[in-house]
Every structure is written in C-alpha cells, then in structure tokens.
Design a protein around this motif. Structure first.
Motif, PDB file in Angstrom:
ATOM      1  N   LYS A 820     -69.473   3.166 -56.033  1.00  0.00           N
ATOM      2  CA  LYS A 820     -69.079   2.242 -55.013  1.00  0.00           C
ATOM      3  C   LYS A 820     -69.287   0.868 -55.341  1.00  0.00           C
ATOM      4  O   LYS A 820     -70.436   0.432 -56.272  1.00  0.00           O
ATOM      5  N   ASP A 821     -68.777  -0.062 -54.684  1.00  0.00           N
ATOM      6  CA  ASP A 821     -68.685  -1.375 -54.846  1.00  0.00           C
ATOM      7  C   ASP A 821     -69.531  -2.070 -54.066  1.00  0.00           C
ATOM      8  O   ASP A 821     -70.152  -2.925 -54.495  1.00  0.00           O
ATOM      9  N   PHE A 822     -69.883  -1.338 -52.929  1.00  0.00           N
ATOM     10  CA  PHE A 822     -70.742  -1.877 -52.005  1.00  0.00           C
ATOM     11  C   PHE A 822     -71.537  -0.563 -51.121  1.00  0.00           C
ATOM     12  O   PHE A 822     -70.973   0.370 -51.265  1.00  0.00           O
ATOM     13  N   PHE A 823     -72.790  -0.994 -50.865  1.00  0.00           N
ATOM     14  CA  PHE A 823     -73.456  -0.006 -50.091  1.00  0.00           C
ATOM     15  C   PHE A 823     -73.264  -0.296 -48.540  1.00  0.00           C
ATOM     16  O   PHE A 823     -73.500  -1.275 -48.003  1.00  0.00           O
ATOM     17  N   HIS A 824     -73.136   0.672 -47.718  1.00  0.00           N
ATOM     18  CA  HIS A 824     -72.872   0.537 -46.191  1.00  0.00           C
ATOM     19  C   HIS A 824     -74.179   0.648 -45.885  1.00  0.00           C
ATOM     20  O   HIS A 824     -74.734   1.851 -45.863  1.00  0.00           O
ATOM     21  N   PRO A 825     -74.724  -0.120 -44.977  1.00  0.00           N
ATOM     22  CA  PRO A 825     -76.044   0.183 -44.190  1.00  0.00           C
ATOM     23  C   PRO A 825     -75.971   1.407 -43.207  1.00  0.00           C
ATOM     24  O   PRO A 825     -76.919   2.036 -43.356  1.00  0.00           O
ATOM     25  N   ASN A 826     -74.651   2.315 -42.829  1.00  0.00           N
ATOM     26  CA  ASN A 826     -74.728   3.124 -42.209  1.00  0.00           C
ATOM     27  C   ASN A 826     -75.081   4.219 -42.854  1.00  0.00           C
ATOM     28  O   ASN A 826     -75.325   5.440 -42.579  1.00  0.00           O
ATOM     29  N   TRP A 876     -69.048 -15.944 -37.282  1.00  0.00           N
ATOM     30  CA  TRP A 876     -68.968 -14.613 -36.726  1.00  0.00           C
ATOM     31  C   TRP A 876     -68.842 -13.569 -37.950  1.00  0.00           C
ATOM     32  O   TRP A 876     -69.493 -12.191 -37.706  1.00  0.00           O
ATOM     33  N   ILE A 877     -68.631 -13.799 -39.238  1.00  0.00           N
ATOM     34  CA  ILE A 877     -68.713 -13.161 -40.327  1.00  0.00           C
ATOM     35  C   ILE A 877     -70.109 -12.655 -40.820  1.00  0.00           C
ATOM     36  O   ILE A 877     -70.785 -11.635 -41.002  1.00  0.00           O
ATOM     37  N   ASN A 878     -71.046 -13.790 -40.563  1.00  0.00           N
ATOM     38  CA  ASN A 878     -72.555 -13.649 -40.738  1.00  0.00           C
ATOM     39  C   ASN A 878     -72.797 -12.584 -39.760  1.00  0.00           C
ATOM     40  O   ASN A 878     -73.678 -12.046 -40.216  1.00  0.00           O
ATOM     41  N   GLN A 879     -72.865 -12.772 -38.478  1.00  0.00           N
ATOM     42  CA  GLN A 879     -73.086 -12.121 -37.606  1.00  0.00           C
ATOM     43  C   GLN A 879     -72.659 -10.634 -37.777  1.00  0.00           C
ATOM     44  O   GLN A 879     -73.533  -9.705 -37.539  1.00  0.00           O
ATOM     45  N   ALA A 880     -71.332 -10.237 -37.846  1.00  0.00           N
ATOM     46  CA  ALA A 880     -71.177  -8.994 -38.238  1.00  0.00           C
ATOM     47  C   ALA A 880     -71.652  -8.252 -39.407  1.00  0.00           C
ATOM     48  O   ALA A 880     -72.090  -6.965 -38.871  1.00  0.00           O
ATOM     49  N   ILE A 881     -72.106  -9.016 -40.320  1.00  0.00           N
ATOM     50  CA  ILE A 881     -72.955  -8.170 -41.531  1.00  0.00           C
ATOM     51  C   ILE A 881     -74.466  -8.112 -40.912  1.00  0.00           C
ATOM     52  O   ILE A 881     -74.860  -6.958 -41.128  1.00  0.00           O
ATOM     53  N   VAL A 882     -75.014  -8.898 -40.128  1.00  0.00           N
ATOM     54  CA  VAL A 882     -76.245  -8.660 -39.475  1.00  0.00           C
ATOM     55  C   VAL A 882     -76.192  -7.542 -38.506  1.00  0.00           C
ATOM     56  O   VAL A 882     -77.082  -6.601 -38.608  1.00  0.00           O
ATOM     57  N   LEU A 883     -75.180  -7.519 -37.745  1.00  0.00           N
ATOM     58  CA  LEU A 883     -75.073  -6.309 -36.868  1.00  0.00           C
ATOM     59  C   LEU A 883     -74.705  -4.999 -37.652  1.00  0.00           C
ATOM     60  O   LEU A 883     -75.381  -3.782 -36.981  1.00  0.00           O
ATOM     61  N   GLN A 884     -74.053  -5.041 -38.566  1.00  0.00           N
ATOM     62  CA  GLN A 884     -73.902  -3.624 -39.519  1.00  0.00           C
ATOM     63  C   GLN A 884     -75.318  -3.217 -40.031  1.00  0.00           C
ATOM     64  O   GLN A 884     -75.760  -1.843 -39.654  1.00  0.00           O
ATOM     65  N   HIS A 885     -76.326  -4.103 -40.201  1.00  0.00           N
ATOM     66  CA  HIS A 885     -77.720  -3.696 -40.666  1.00  0.00           C
ATOM     67  C   HIS A 885     -78.498  -3.407 -39.439  1.00  0.00           C
ATOM     68  O   HIS A 885     -79.213  -2.304 -39.561  1.00  0.00           O
ATOM     69  N   LEU A 886     -78.394  -3.953 -38.280  1.00  0.00           N
ATOM     70  CA  LEU A 886     -79.041  -3.475 -37.208  1.00  0.00           C
ATOM     71  C   LEU A 886     -78.776  -2.169 -36.704  1.00  0.00           C
ATOM     72  O   LEU A 886     -79.576  -1.450 -36.237  1.00  0.00           O
ATOM     73  N   MET A 891     -85.079   3.057 -40.992  1.00  0.00           N
ATOM     74  CA  MET A 891     -86.330   2.732 -40.105  1.00  0.00           C
ATOM     75  C   MET A 891     -86.398   1.211 -39.800  1.00  0.00           C
ATOM     76  O   MET A 891     -86.638   0.680 -38.708  1.00  0.00           O
ATOM     77  N   TRP A 892     -85.981   0.583 -40.865  1.00  0.00           N
ATOM     78  CA  TRP A 892     -86.515  -1.009 -40.705  1.00  0.00           C
ATOM     79  C   TRP A 892     -85.115  -1.835 -41.253  1.00  0.00           C
ATOM     80  O   TRP A 892     -84.488  -1.458 -42.219  1.00  0.00           O
ATOM     81  N   ALA A 893     -84.687  -2.717 -40.485  1.00  0.00           N
ATOM     82  CA  ALA A 893     -83.692  -3.596 -41.039  1.00  0.00           C
ATOM     83  C   ALA A 893     -84.430  -4.874 -41.022  1.00  0.00           C
ATOM     84  O   ALA A 893     -84.887  -5.425 -40.060  1.00  0.00           O
ATOM     85  N   VAL A 894     -84.513  -5.595 -42.291  1.00  0.00           N
ATOM     86  CA  VAL A 894     -85.098  -6.824 -42.429  1.00  0.00           C
ATOM     87  C   VAL A 894     -84.134  -8.054 -42.824  1.00  0.00           C
ATOM     88  O   VAL A 894     -83.371  -7.550 -43.807  1.00  0.00           O
ATOM     89  N   PHE A 895     -84.356  -8.943 -42.362  1.00  0.00           N
ATOM     90  CA  PHE A 895     -83.421 -10.164 -42.618  1.00  0.00           C
ATOM     91  C   PHE A 895     -84.188 -11.535 -43.059  1.00  0.00           C
ATOM     92  O   PHE A 895     -85.175 -11.660 -42.407  1.00  0.00           O
ATOM     93  N   GLN A 896     -83.869 -11.958 -44.213  1.00  0.00           N
ATOM     94  CA  GLN A 896     -84.305 -13.328 -44.354  1.00  0.00           C
ATOM     95  C   GLN A 896     -83.960 -14.208 -43.114  1.00  0.00           C
ATOM     96  O   GLN A 896     -82.923 -14.289 -42.544  1.00  0.00           O
ATOM     97  N   LEU A 897     -84.835 -15.230 -42.873  1.00  0.00           N
ATOM     98  CA  LEU A 897     -84.446 -16.092 -41.681  1.00  0.00           C
ATOM     99  C   LEU A 897     -83.218 -16.955 -41.907  1.00  0.00           C
ATOM    100  O   LEU A 897     -82.596 -17.088 -40.841  1.00  0.00           O
ATOM    101  N   GLN A 898     -82.803 -17.393 -42.819  1.00  0.00           N
ATOM    102  CA  GLN A 898     -81.595 -18.178 -43.288  1.00  0.00           C
ATOM    103  C   GLN A 898     -80.626 -17.204 -42.784  1.00  0.00           C
ATOM    104  O   GLN A 898     -79.634 -17.711 -42.418  1.00  0.00           O
ATOM    105  N   ASP A 899     -80.443 -15.834 -42.961  1.00  0.00           N
ATOM    106  CA  ASP A 899     -79.284 -15.007 -42.615  1.00  0.00           C
ATOM    107  C   ASP A 899     -79.418 -14.790 -41.257  1.00  0.00           C
ATOM    108  O   ASP A 899     -78.226 -14.480 -40.604  1.00  0.00           O
TER     109      ASP A 899
END
Length: 958
Positions: A820-826, A876-886, A891-899
């Motif tokens: 796989k090229d990427f891992f999907h949070p789902n 909106w792209i940054n937001q979409a990626i954050v939402l994918q993880h949420l 059990m946990w979705a953790v984000f750097q504050l910058q993200d």
C-alpha cells in the motif's frame, strides 16, 4: 487459548436468548414463577439461626480454571503465599488437567498462616518452555473473612490482549472513567453459598451490572427487578453474594446492564447463557470469577494533542515552555474536547551546556528532569530583586520566534544558583524533600554526583575524568556526605530535581482534576556519557552504537550514538533498572509511548568505527552459514563479498573529476583494475577524523560522503572478527554497486538468501526475544502503553503487541503493508493511536509540499478528489485529513498542535517549514520549535476551539 465469547459453558439445558431479543423463559418456568409471584424473593432470606459446629477457618481451597489447552501445554498457579509459590515464578504450583474445559488444583490451607488477602494469577507453560501470564493483579481471596472450611474458586483466564484490559489502566480508572462509578446498595444475606464476580469497564454514569437467571433466587428471568451487583472502591469486579442452597442445579444465568436512574434493564450481555453446575454444600463457598461481561468493548474513543513542553508559548514565559505551562494547555484542551496531552521526553540532556543538548532523546539520566522546564517565578515570589531580573530576560527571550536554548538554559542556571543559595537549605530540610530523596536515592545521588563531576572536570565523558571514572558506591557516599566539601554543590542538583518534581506533579494533578491525561515518552536509548552508563556500565554494550536502518527519511540510516542494551545482564536481575524507570514515569504520567519498541525485538547495532547507520545490522540475529551459499549454488568469495568493491567506473560515479585526487590520497591500486582503501582511511570514523581537521566546504563534504559510500559498498559483514563461517547481510544490497557488478544469476541467488535472512529466519527468534522482555516489564506498571512500531517492522511485531494489549502507532504516510502507498485511518485496529504526523516528520502542510507526485496520488485516491492537487495544503485539505483520523476506529487519535491549527487559514503559521520539530536525517538538528501563538491568544480563539470540539464530538471522541 479460549476466546472471550467462549468463556461461558453451554449445555442442552441452557436457556439461550434469541438474537437481538431479551431472554425468553420456557412456559413451565413461567407458570412456576406466576404461582409464586406474590411471594417472589429477589435476595435469599436470611438463614435461620441454628446450633452448628463452630467453623475454624478454611482448610482446603480448590482452584478451577476454565481453559482449553493444546498438547504439551500445562497450567500453573502463582500467588503471594508459600503454598502458591510465594510470588516466585520458578516456584509456581502445577495444576491438574481435569477435562477439555477445566484445570484444577486443591491445596490444604491454614487460615492462621494468612495475615491478609492472598493475590494470585495463572501461568500457561507452552511446549517450548515459554510462559504466558494470566493478565492482571485482581484475583484474590481473604481466608480470614470466610466462615467456611472449603473454598472453591472457579476462574476465567484473562488474556492480556483483551480490549477491556486497557480500561483498567490508570488513565481510565483514575481519570477518564472515574466519574462513571456509582455506589449501589445490595441486599445482604447471612448465609452465603455462592459469590459471583464479573468485570465490565464501559458502563455509563448511573449504570451498574445486574444478574438474571433461572430459579427463585434469580427471579426466573424477571427483567423488571433483577439482582443488582455492586463494586467496591479500588476493586475492578462487580460482585454479589447469594444463597443458592435451596435451588435446583444446574442454574442458567446471564449478566446485564441496569440503569439505576431510569430503574430499568438496559440490555443483556451477548453470547450464550452462563451455567452454575455445582450445588451448595455445608461449610463450602463457591466463588465464581466470570471474567468480562460480554458487552461492546471498543466503543470508547478519545482525541489528544501532541506538543513538546519546550514548544509551549505563554505571554509570561522565559523563552521556552515550562511544566507550569501545562496547566494552560489543559485549560485549552478541556474547551476543545480533547482528553490527552502527549509530550516528548522531559529528561535532563545537559551534556555540553550548548545548543546540542536540545536533543530530548539524549538524556544524561533516564530519571532526572530537565532544569530547562523549571518555572523560576514560583520560586521567587517574595524576592523583588530576582523578579526584576527575570522580567528583564523575559522581555528578550519570549519575543523570539524560536527557542534560544543556550540563552535560556544559561540564564536559568545562574538564577537557580542564586535562588538555591538564598532558599535551598529550607527546602532540603523539609519533610517533603526528605520523602522524595528516600524514594529516588537509587538514581538521584549518583546523578547529582555525576553533574558535579561533569562541571568540575569540564566534560561529560567520564572516561576522561582524573578521578571517579569508574563508579564506586562507597566513594560516591563519601563524596556526597554532608561533611564533604562538595556537598553544597552536589545538593544543588537535589534541590533542582525536587522543585521540578513538585511542579510537574502539580501540573499533572491539575490535568487529572480537569479530566485530562498526560502521556509521556520513554526514549529507547541512554546517552553514552551519561549517569546511567556511568553508574551501571554492565547493563550496556559500550562497544556498539544504536541506531536505525535506512528508510525514506534517512537513506543512510540513523546513528543515535547510544550504547545498546545488555539484555542478558538486565534479565539476570529481573529488569530492575527498567522497572525503576517505569516506576519513575508513573510519578507523573498516565500513559507513555515506548520510543522504537522494535528495539525490544532486536536493535540496529552499528560498529564504533562507523559513522552512518547503514553499516549496522540487527542484534541479535541468526547469521548465514557459509555452507548456505554453497547449497544455493553461490561460489563464495570472501574478499569480494565482505570488502568494499571499488573500480574506476564506481569512482567516476561518486567523485567525477575528483576521482584522481581520491585515488592518490585515499586508495591503493591492487593491479587488477580494483582499489582498496588505505589503512588510515579504512573506516568511516577514520575518514571523519581526517576531514574534521580540514576546511568545512562543499568539495571536502562531497569527498567525505563519497568515501563513506565506498566503505559501505559491501554485501556481507562477518559475524565476528576472524569468523570466516558466519555472516550478516548489509541492508539494501541491491542498492550497492558491489551487487550491481555481480553476474545476474548470482544476484538472484543472493537476493533470495537476503530475503530469507531479513524476512523469514529471524521472525520467531525475534518474537521470543520480545516475549522475554516486554511481558515482564508491562507487569510492573498499570499505565497505558503505546509502542512506536515504525520502520522496518518484523512480521511478529503486530502479534506480540496484540498479545500484550499494547497500542500500536499508525501513520497515514507510513503504511506497514508494503503493498500500500498510504495507510487509511479507517483501517486502524482498535488498540492503536492514529496520527497524521509525528515530531520526526513534517506537518501535514509541510508534507504536502515535499513530493508533488505522491501528493497527487494521495489527493485523488485517499481524499477522493478529482483533478490536479493544489500546490499548497489549503485549510480544507488539512481539515479533511484531521477528520479522517477523528473518524478512525482507533482508540486514540492524536494530533500535533500544528496540524490542528492548520485547519484554520487565519490562525496557522505562514511557513509550514517553520513548524517542523525534528529532522531525523540530520544528527545535529537544533530542536527549537515554539508555538507562534501564545496559549493566552489561543484561548481567545473561541470560534476555532468550538469548531474543533464539534468535530471531536461528532466523531464520537468525547
């Protein structure tokens, strides 16, 4: 091993519920229930008083464990009582096989020999001699409280990998789920024949466990008035005492969830009915531990923010984040709906008193906290003069966009000395300090002496000290004694560590009071010239360097410079150093991340004469025997495979027109079209030493790197010096020109053996290595543990982490599946942490600008967008990626504050490259990132914070 859903036994007499429906009761039972409706008894009536023979205490205890074993396996019991092995695993008591479902053990018992409750658990011994432990420390009985002569305990094995076990770790029991606990009054019985116990962690506030079943005592499955169970403070089990002496056996029963506010049954547990087979007998008590109720166990999800302490900016800071600033981060996290604050290591790294000490993973002590994080204001509240000095420096340092490490630590060191001179003795005389010192003396005394000697001799390299270079406890006792001339200077470090301890404890207590947990970070290595290596040199291989193999982020590998661990020596004393380290983490943190957990399976070990990580190999590893080459039809040429392969074409590729200079100064010609390195330049370390004396310009750097590449242009490493029979492959042989110049047929044969070496033969070996270490270490802490399982991950790693219930780390741009090229949070497993970036990577926005082709693929396939990807990561792209993880099942979705800030075009930093914390490929990287907003400014951004909270709540992470 039995599965959770197989914990309950079933027979033809089992009354099973229909799918999706409550338990239905057979007609004959219903009639019996109806005739007795007016005198229905929910709790057994008190037994009539009668003259009975006085019970003298428990005489026999029978342990009965539900467990299906395979051929060659056996079970043992281990408890903190002489009859149960006295806590010594080698003295664990074997159980007897009873049938396919049960193992049993009966032991004679003298209650008088017991001073209190007895705690025990089970061990599974496999055919190969390896041991697995029944998880937890919550099985116990108190003989002195029992009025029977026979105790029969029916237990359920607790597999460490069960999801539910995570919820009995400290972050959940002490913080996140604490408010859900309620006290339920249950009816008492004077004559108890059976005690039922069960666990379930995820009840909502106002809910408790109830039990229903066949028979009069259980109310004939009457869901309107079930028997309620209670849970004592400090206990994990819901429990009920019953008198079943007049019931007909077997009895079918089932646990359920009861809402004490609405006074109704919410639901039954899933799975088949449970069965009680054995009737009550006089002077005998049946204790039934049913393990976990079969209820949804993967529904709790939380979100967290990752931020190094040094990166936090406040309006009144001293140019760097401090422990006290965590309180402001907690305040914002609460408003944003976050549940966790994740930090980088906070240990002391003061080796050189320069900016190179900014690297938080090179601590001079695995226990000491960094003076950088000490808040001085809290120590000078009544000293106006010192307050003014601090405020003047604040105005300069706090205005900087990044940390000036040397200026900050230099100023703090001077001020701390003044504060200590004025107030130190009062603190050192306090009861609080005395208690702290006694608890931490095992590391604090040696660390303080180490710091004193470092400063006295002007170097952290204890090998260069004129005295005390070899740690001797008697000498250190004398040096640190109150009568010693050095005591006052040494005690300065006691004072600083105690103040740091107090401030960090206060900050984490504040977090807990506000429903936030704090996650720490345990570095995999220790500094080569640090207090740990000085005090315990036998625990480390000082003749090796730890690092990491090449990857996309560091093509020449990483060389951390740390010594590798002597695991055999550590195991000999029961991993005492590691246990103390985990205990220290437990003072401050609820959860922790094990940096590079792969090091517990095998470590990337680099020879001392190498500079780059690419010359390392995995240790331990099963080598390739010379006969294997011959068996595969490979003609073995020792010199060709183990020495750098150098010819004119390769020299031209690496050096261009400088190749003649290189031939003249660094190489010898062998007369057959090939070259060898001159002995004075035969290792990378020798080359590094040579170029260190020359001008640091572009040409010298090019030649130095070219020579590094020549030295690493090999295919095999001998397993040991003068060993001509056993070999280890250099990683990435297909990328070497040595391999490229081999015959195509030989290339194929070598590659097959290479794949076997790295990806097949080691897997079970590395699995057993990890199982010798990790279970023993996990048993000494009740913190939630996450393993940083990134990089070249052996196939055995996911299985071991799943067995032990360790949370994995899943990163979108670093898929563990090579296809796989990427891992999907789902696709994340429940017991995991998902994150779009870590401190070792660029942020989401920075990554977007690194590789146009890769981002285009991500844009179309992972985000599902048509057309050309934007050149820059729009909000909106940054937001979409954050939402994918949420919305991930993790059990946990953790984000750097910058993200998180990257979702807002107005709030985020203009240049995403200024948001990066570390660049792993650069061993001299300066760690100096600071938030561009202060916490006070962030708190005023109510609209952004509410928006983030809305996303978190909508995703079910609240």
């Amino acid at each position: 091993m039995t599965s959770k859903t197989a914990q309950v036994a079933t027979t033809k007499k089992t009354i099973a519920p229909k799918k999706g429906q409550p338990v239905s009761v057979p007609e004959v039972v219903t009639k019996k229930k109806n005739t007795a409706a007016k005198k229905k008894v929910k709790t057994p009536p008190a037994a009539k008083k009668s003259a009975v023979k006085a019970v003298t205490g428990v005489k026999h205890i029978t342990f009965q464990l539900r467990f299906h074993t395979s051929f060659g396996q056996d079970l043992l019991i281990l408890g903190d009582h002489p009859l149960l092995g006295n806590g010594q695993p080698e003295q664990a008591v074997p159980m007897q096989y009873f049938n396919e479902e049960y193992w049993v053990l009966t032991v004679p018992f003298e209650t008088a020999d017991c001073t209190g409750p007895v705690t025990y658990h089970y061990l599974l011994r496999n055919a190969d001699g390896s041991i697995q432990h029944d998880w937890g420390n919550d099985k116990s009985f108190d003989p002195k409280s029992l009025k029977v002569t026979e105790l029969h305990i029916i237990d359920t094995w607790n597999y460490a990998g069960y999801f539910e076990n995570a919820f009995y770790t400290e972050p959940f029991t002490k913080v996140l789920l604490r408010s859900n606990a309620i006290h339920v009054k249950t009816k008492k019985v004077t004559s108890v024949s059976h005690i039922l116990s069960v666990k379930t962690p995820l009840l909502q506030k106002g809910q408790t466990v109830c039990v229903l079943g066949s028979g009069n005592t259980f109310g004939y499955w009457d869901s309107s008035d079930p028997l309620l169970m209670s849970k004592d403070d400090g206990s994990d089990f819901y429990r009920i005492e019953l008198n079943l002496s007049k019931e007909n056996f077997p009895i079918a029963y089932k646990y359920g969830v009861y809402d004490t506010i609405a006074q109704r049954l919410v639901r039954y547990e899933d799975g088949n009915n449970r069965i009680l087979h054995e009737a009550s007998v006089k002077d005998k008590l049946m204790m039934v531990n049913d393990g976990f109720a079969v209820l949804p166990n993967n529904v709790w999800k939380g979100a967290g923010v990752a931020i190094p302490v040094f990166s936090i900016r406040t309006e009144h800071g001293l140019g760097v984040g401090e422990f006290t600033d965590l309180k402001k981060m907690v305040d914002w996290a609460v408003k944003a709906g976050l549940k966790m604050i994740q930090l980088l290591p906070v240990n002391d790294t003061t080796a050189t008193h320069s900016w190179t000490d900014s690297y938080p993973y090179a601590a001079i002590s695995a226990f000491a906290l960094h003076p950088l994080y000490l808040n001085l204001d809290a120590l000078v509240k009544d000293d106006v003069k010192l307050q003014k000095q601090i405020n003047v420096e604040k105005a300069k340092l706090n205005a900087l966009p990044e940390i000036d490490y040397e200026a900050v630590i230099g100023f703090k060191t001077k001020l701390i000395q003044k504060i200590y001179t004025a107030k130190g003795q009062d603190t050192l005389s306090s009861a609080g300090f005395q208690e702290y010192f006694e608890q931490n003396k095992h590391w604090l005394q040696s660390y303080a002496a180490f710091c004193y000697l470092r400063d006295q001799y002007g170097t952290v390299d204890f090998n260069q000290w004129p005295a005390y270079r070899h740690f001797n406890q008697q000498e250190i006792d004398f040096l640190t004694a109150r009568e010693s001339a050095a005591h006052t200077e040494i005690a300065l470090h006691y004072y600083v560590q105690y103040q740091l301890h107090v401030q960090l404890k206060e900050a984490t207590a504040y977090a807990h009071d506000h429903g936030i947990i704090v996650k720490g970070d345990i570095a995999i290595g220790v500094y080569r010239h640090g207090a740990d290596a000085w005090q315990h040199p036998e625990l480390y291989h000082m003749d090796a360097q730890a690092g990491a193999p090449p990857d996309d982020f560091a093509v020449a590998g990483q060389n951390w410079g740390f010594p590798t661990y002597n695991w055999q020596q550590m195991q000999a004393d029961g991993f005492a150093w590691w246990k103390q380290r985990f205990e220290q983490m437990g003072y401050y943190f609820d959860a922790f991340r094990i940096d590079h957990i792969l090091g517990f399976f095998r470590i990337w070990s680099i020879p001392m004469d190498a500079v780059e990580g690419i010359l390392g190999r995995f240790v331990p590893a099963i080598p390739v025997h010379i006969n294997e080459f011959q068996q595969r039809g490979i003609s073995f040429d020792h010199h060709r495979f183990t020495k750098p392969f150098i010819n004119d074409n390769i020299l031209w590729e690496l050096f261009g027109y400088d190749n003649e200079l290189v031939k003249k100064e660094f190489l010898d010609y062998d007369g057959f079209g090939h070259y060898t390195l001159k002995p004075s330049f035969a290792t990378q370390r020798k080359v590094e030493t040579h170029f260190h004396t020359l001008e640091q310009d572009e040409q010298h750097e090019k030649v130095k790197k070219g020579l590094y590449n020549l030295i690493s242009n090999v295919i095999l490493f001998p397993a040991a010096e003068n060993d001509h029979e056993h070999f280890h492959f250099r990683i990435g042989i297909e990328n070497t020109s040595s391999y490229r110049y081999l015959d195509t047929h030989v290339q194929g044969l070598l590659k097959d053996l290479y794949v076997d070496y790295f990806y097949r033969r080691q897997d079970e070996f590395w699995k057993q290595e990890a199982l010798q270490k990790l279970p023993a270490l996990k048993r000494v802490t009740n913190m939630l543990i996450c393993g940083e399982d990134l990089g070249m991950v052996p196939d055995c790693v996911p299985d071991v982490m799943k067995q032990l219930g360790l949370l994995s780390l899943e990163i979108q741009r670093m898929p563990k599946d090579p296809k796989k090229d990427f891992f999907h949070p789902n696709d994340a497993p429940y017991l995991s942490v998902v994150t779009p970036s870590t401190h070792d990577m660029s942020t989401i926005r920075g990554w977007w600008e690194e590789d146009r082709e890769r981002i285009q693929q991500f844009y179309n396939h992972e985000l599902g967008q048509w057309g050309e990807a934007p050149a820059y990561c729009e909000a909106w792209i940054n937001q979409a990626i954050v939402l994918q993880h949420l919305y991930s099942p993790a059990m946990w979705a953790v984000f750097q504050l910058q993200d998180l800030l990257g979702m807002n075009a107005a709030l985020r930093r203009e240049d995403p490259n200024q948001e990066r914390i570390n660049i792993p490929a650069n061993p001299k990287h300066y760690w100096r990132y600071r938030m561009h907003l202060s916490m006070e400014e962030l708190m005023k951004e109510v609209s952004f914070t509410n928006e983030l909270k809305g996303y978190i709540e909508a995703s079910g992470r609240s």
